[in-house]
Design a protein around this motif. Structure first.
Motif, mmCIF file in Angstrom:
data_model
loop_
_atom_site.group_PDB
_atom_site.id
_atom_site.type_symbol
_atom_site.label_atom_id
_atom_site.label_comp_id
_atom_site.label_asym_id
_atom_site.label_seq_id
_atom_site.Cartn_x
_atom_site.Cartn_y
_atom_site.Cartn_z
ATOM 1 N N THR A 21 -15.656 -5.784 3.668
ATOM 2 C CA THR A 21 -15.668 -6.020 2.223
ATOM 3 C C THR A 21 -14.970 -4.852 1.547
ATOM 4 O OG1 THR A 21 -17.814 -4.908 1.935
ATOM 5 C CG2 THR A 21 -17.840 -7.289 2.335
ATOM 6 N N TYR A 22 -14.449 -5.084 0.339
ATOM 7 C CA TYR A 22 -13.813 -4.010 -0.417
ATOM 8 C C TYR A 22 -13.804 -4.374 -1.902
ATOM 9 C CZ TYR A 22 -9.612 -6.989 -0.277
ATOM 10 O OH TYR A 22 -8.740 -8.037 -0.396
ATOM 11 N N ASP A 23 -13.658 -3.331 -2.724
ATOM 12 C CA ASP A 23 -13.659 -3.492 -4.175
ATOM 13 C C ASP A 23 -12.528 -2.677 -4.785
ATOM 14 O OD1 ASP A 23 -16.166 -5.035 -4.489
ATOM 15 O OD2 ASP A 23 -17.081 -3.196 -3.718
ATOM 16 N N THR A 24 -12.047 -3.132 -5.939
ATOM 17 C CA THR A 24 -11.134 -2.334 -6.747
ATOM 18 C C THR A 24 -11.960 -1.322 -7.525
ATOM 19 O OG1 THR A 24 -9.531 -4.136 -6.959
ATOM 20 C CG2 THR A 24 -9.426 -2.376 -8.596
ATOM 21 N N ILE A 25 -11.687 -0.040 -7.318
ATOM 22 C CA ILE A 25 -12.505 0.991 -7.961
ATOM 23 C C ILE A 25 -11.756 1.731 -9.064
ATOM 24 C CG2 ILE A 25 -13.943 1.346 -5.934
ATOM 25 C CD1 ILE A 25 -12.306 3.866 -5.348
ATOM 26 N N TYR B 282 -3.496 0.095 -8.552
ATOM 27 C CA TYR B 282 -4.931 0.247 -8.444
ATOM 28 C C TYR B 282 -5.306 0.829 -7.086
ATOM 29 C CZ TYR B 282 -4.426 -4.354 -6.169
ATOM 30 O OH TYR B 282 -4.047 -5.399 -5.375
ATOM 31 N N ILE B 283 -6.573 1.216 -6.968
ATOM 32 C CA ILE B 283 -7.120 1.759 -5.731
ATOM 33 C C ILE B 283 -8.275 0.881 -5.292
ATOM 34 C CG2 ILE B 283 -8.325 3.717 -4.670
ATOM 35 C CD1 ILE B 283 -6.834 5.524 -6.633
ATOM 36 N N ILE B 284 -8.278 0.515 -4.006
ATOM 37 C CA ILE B 284 -9.389 -0.244 -3.454
ATOM 38 C C ILE B 284 -10.152 0.639 -2.477
ATOM 39 C CG2 ILE B 284 -8.288 -2.475 -3.775
ATOM 40 C CD1 ILE B 284 -7.560 -2.476 -0.826
ATOM 41 N N HIS B 285 -11.419 0.295 -2.279
ATOM 42 C CA HIS B 285 -12.322 1.109 -1.462
ATOM 43 C C HIS B 285 -13.166 0.201 -0.591
ATOM 44 C CE1 HIS B 285 -16.539 2.723 -1.098
ATOM 45 N NE2 HIS B 285 -15.863 3.627 -0.430
ATOM 46 N N SER B 286 -13.382 0.634 0.664
ATOM 47 C CA SER B 286 -14.262 -0.082 1.573
ATOM 48 C C SER B 286 -15.161 0.921 2.278
ATOM 49 C CB SER B 286 -13.453 -0.866 2.609
ATOM 50 O OG SER B 286 -14.315 -1.460 3.568
ATOM 51 N N SER B 287 -16.414 0.531 2.493
ATOM 52 C CA SER B 287 -17.352 1.381 3.223
ATOM 53 C C SER B 287 -17.762 0.774 4.563
ATOM 54 C CB SER B 287 -18.613 1.625 2.372
ATOM 55 O OG SER B 287 -19.255 0.406 2.074
ATOM 56 N N ASP B 288 -17.155 -0.357 4.928
ATOM 57 C CA ASP B 288 -17.561 -1.052 6.158
ATOM 58 C C ASP B 288 -16.353 -1.495 6.983
ATOM 59 O OD1 ASP B 288 -16.601 -3.082 4.570
ATOM 60 O OD2 ASP B 288 -18.555 -4.031 4.264
ATOM 61 N N ASN B 289 -15.324 -0.640 7.036
ATOM 62 C CA ASN B 289 -14.129 -0.929 7.823
ATOM 63 C C ASN B 289 -13.466 -2.229 7.388
ATOM 64 O OD1 ASN B 289 -12.421 0.247 9.763
ATOM 65 N ND2 ASN B 289 -13.092 -1.198 11.324
ATOM 66 N N TRP B 290 -13.434 -2.450 6.077
ATOM 67 C CA TRP B 290 -12.705 -3.529 5.422
ATOM 68 C C TRP B 290 -13.280 -4.911 5.685
ATOM 69 C CZ3 TRP B 290 -10.037 -1.683 1.653
ATOM 70 C CH2 TRP B 290 -9.521 -0.384 1.751
ATOM 71 N N ILE C 190 0.855 -1.187 0.000
ATOM 72 C CA ILE C 190 0.000 0.000 0.000
ATOM 73 C C ILE C 190 0.893 1.238 0.000
ATOM 74 C CG2 ILE C 190 -1.725 1.302 1.309
ATOM 75 C CD1 ILE C 190 -2.665 -1.397 2.453
ATOM 76 N N ILE C 191 0.672 2.125 -0.959
ATOM 77 C CA ILE C 191 1.472 3.340 -1.086
ATOM 78 C C ILE C 191 0.868 4.482 -0.283
ATOM 79 C CG2 ILE C 191 2.360 5.060 -2.713
ATOM 80 C CD1 ILE C 191 3.699 2.313 -2.894
ATOM 81 N N ASN D 28 -15.760 5.341 4.855
ATOM 82 C CA ASN D 28 -15.324 5.092 3.489
ATOM 83 C C ASN D 28 -13.818 5.300 3.420
ATOM 84 O OD1 ASN D 28 -17.651 4.703 1.369
ATOM 85 N ND2 ASN D 28 -18.411 6.156 2.894
ATOM 86 N N CYS D 29 -13.092 4.211 3.175
ATOM 87 C CA CYS D 29 -11.631 4.246 3.189
ATOM 88 C C CYS D 29 -11.073 3.817 1.842
ATOM 89 C CB CYS D 29 -11.083 3.333 4.291
ATOM 90 S SG CYS D 29 -11.539 3.863 5.964
ATOM 91 N N TYR D 30 -9.910 4.392 1.502
ATOM 92 C CA TYR D 30 -9.281 4.155 0.211
ATOM 93 C C TYR D 30 -7.819 3.800 0.415
ATOM 94 C CZ TYR D 30 -13.385 6.703 -1.439
ATOM 95 O OH TYR D 30 -14.668 7.107 -1.683
ATOM 96 N N ALA D 31 -7.318 2.855 -0.370
ATOM 97 C CA ALA D 31 -5.914 2.465 -0.315
ATOM 98 C C ALA D 31 -5.381 2.367 -1.740
ATOM 99 C CB ALA D 31 -5.749 1.131 0.404
ATOM 100 N N ALA D 32 -4.250 3.017 -1.969
ATOM 101 C CA ALA D 32 -3.586 2.943 -3.274
ATOM 102 C C ALA D 32 -2.547 1.831 -3.227
ATOM 103 C CB ALA D 32 -2.933 4.283 -3.604
#
Length: 386
Positions: A101-105, A91-99, A69-70, A79-83
């Motif tokens: 679940t998460y998706d590549t956005i 890529y960037i992933i996103h979670s709205s439930d404290n990880w 993770i950069i 809502n959290c984001y990780a590059a």
């Protein structure tokens, strides 16, 4: 005429009575970013995303990605984001439930260096090929700036810094800075100071980037390319890192160092170091709660301190444990504090320019001190309790 003694409880108490650097590391990971929602809840990210809700005493692993993770950022609504960086994919992933679940956005061919979400749908992304921007959750993407963009710094919701540019209108229009900054550290809102770093130079601006002062990274001590800068005020500055130590031509791995300047970057002193080189990314992320606690993260290590200006072992007292009253006073002041029976308190009083003018040994938990016998001049005084 009665003489007044006015003490500055908050400032001097915090400056003098905080303790040493304490290792509060989570499960081993190459930590690249710390991010705290508040003084209790925070995240440590590397190849994992780890979470604490007790100021770093205990950590739980939320996600293991096996990719580095950069950068990492959260909004206030979880809502959290990780590059993410990998050799074949960025890529960037996103979670709205404290990880849970998460998706590549978002996926990109160029290295992603920084991410700054303004809302769930509006996000700024710094890459090696420019500054990207979306207002609809990546359905459409604008390129706002060309060139390699490192960190993105947002001040007061209207001033943005990205790469070598500054914007006064929420990132829509940009002007070229008079200095060439490769990476931004932090800013101090009280003193309106902005900091940035390039390879061997530290930049400071007291007017949000209009004019800049430059200071060399202390290469005489073997420091190159600091990982992050923390401005405590206009004089006290912490640097964590460096990425490299020793022979820069061979990129010799960096030791874990924290260096401090108390005179506006004129001179530097190591205040924490570990002499075993582990990785080129060392001590690369600061989190600061003004007048309270500092966290610094690096490879396999997170440190916490209650005083950025010392690494000596000093008794730490909670603010609620100490009460000095009345304030201001002319004759007697009372100091109430909570210590064990074996502990003794000592009070020292200083003038506004730092000269010690009185000291007292306090054997009981509530002591009355006659300040009139010391013939204090009218004015503001500071005290240290330890």
């Amino acid at each position: 005429m009665k003489k007044n003694l006015l003490t500055l409880l908050l400032f001097v108490f915090i400056l003098q009575t905080f303790g040493q650097w304490v290792d509060i590391s989570p499960i081993n990971d190459q930590i690249t970013k710390l991010w705290f929602k508040n003084t209790q809840e925070g995240y440590a990210v590397g190849k994992k995303i780890q979470y604490t809700n007790d100021s770093g005493q205990n950590w739980s692993q939320l996600v293991f990605l096996n990719q580095q993770i950069i950068d990492y950022s959260c909004l206030n609504n979880n809502n959290c984001y990780a590059a993410i960086y990998s050799v074949s994919n960025k890529y960037i992933i996103h979670s709205s439930d404290n990880w849970l679940t998460y998706d590549t956005i978002f996926q990109n061919s160029s290295q992603i260096n920084g991410i700054k979400p303004i809302s769930v749908n509006e996000i700024f992304i710094g890459t090696n090929n420019g500054l990207l921007h979306t207002i609809d959750g990546f359905m459409t993407i604008d390129t706002l700036l060309q060139g390699a963009i490192g960190n993105i710094l947002n001040i007061q919701d209207s001033i943005f810094f990205a790469g070598n540019y500054r914007s006064f209108d929420y990132g829509q229009n940009w002007t070229l800075l008079p200095v060439q900054i490769g990476w931004y550290g932090t800013y101090n809102n009280t003193n309106k100071i902005v900091s940035g770093i390039s390879f061997n130079t530290i930049y400071f601006s007291g007017d949000f980037g209009t004019t800049w002062s430059t200071f060399p990274v202390p290469t005489s001590l073997g420091y190159y390319e600091p990982g992050d800068i923390l401005l405590l005020d206009s004089l006290n500055i912490l640097i964590c890192g460096p990425k490299y130590h020793g022979n820069i031509s061979s990129e010799e791995p960096g030791y874990q160092y924290l260096i401090l300047s108390t005179d506006g970057a004129q001179t530097w002193t190591p205040i924490f170091y570990q002499t075993t080189p582990l990785d080129v990314y060392q001590m690369n992320s600061f989190v600061y709660f003004p007048n309270d606690t500092i966290f610094v993260g690096g490879t396999d290590k997170i440190l916490r301190t209650y005083n950025p200006l010392t690494n000596n072992s000093v008794q730490y007292f909670e603010e609620s444990d100490i009460l000095l009253y009345p304030n201001p006073a002319s004759e007697n002041v009372k100091l109430h504090y909570n210590l064990t029976e074996s502990e003794k308190g000592q009070l020292e009083i200083f003038s506004i320019i730092g000269n010690k003018v009185a000291s007292y040994v306090l054997p009981s938990s509530e002591e009355s001190i006659n300040i009139s016998v010391k013939s204090f001049d009218n004015g503001i005084y500071m005290y240290r309790f330890f």
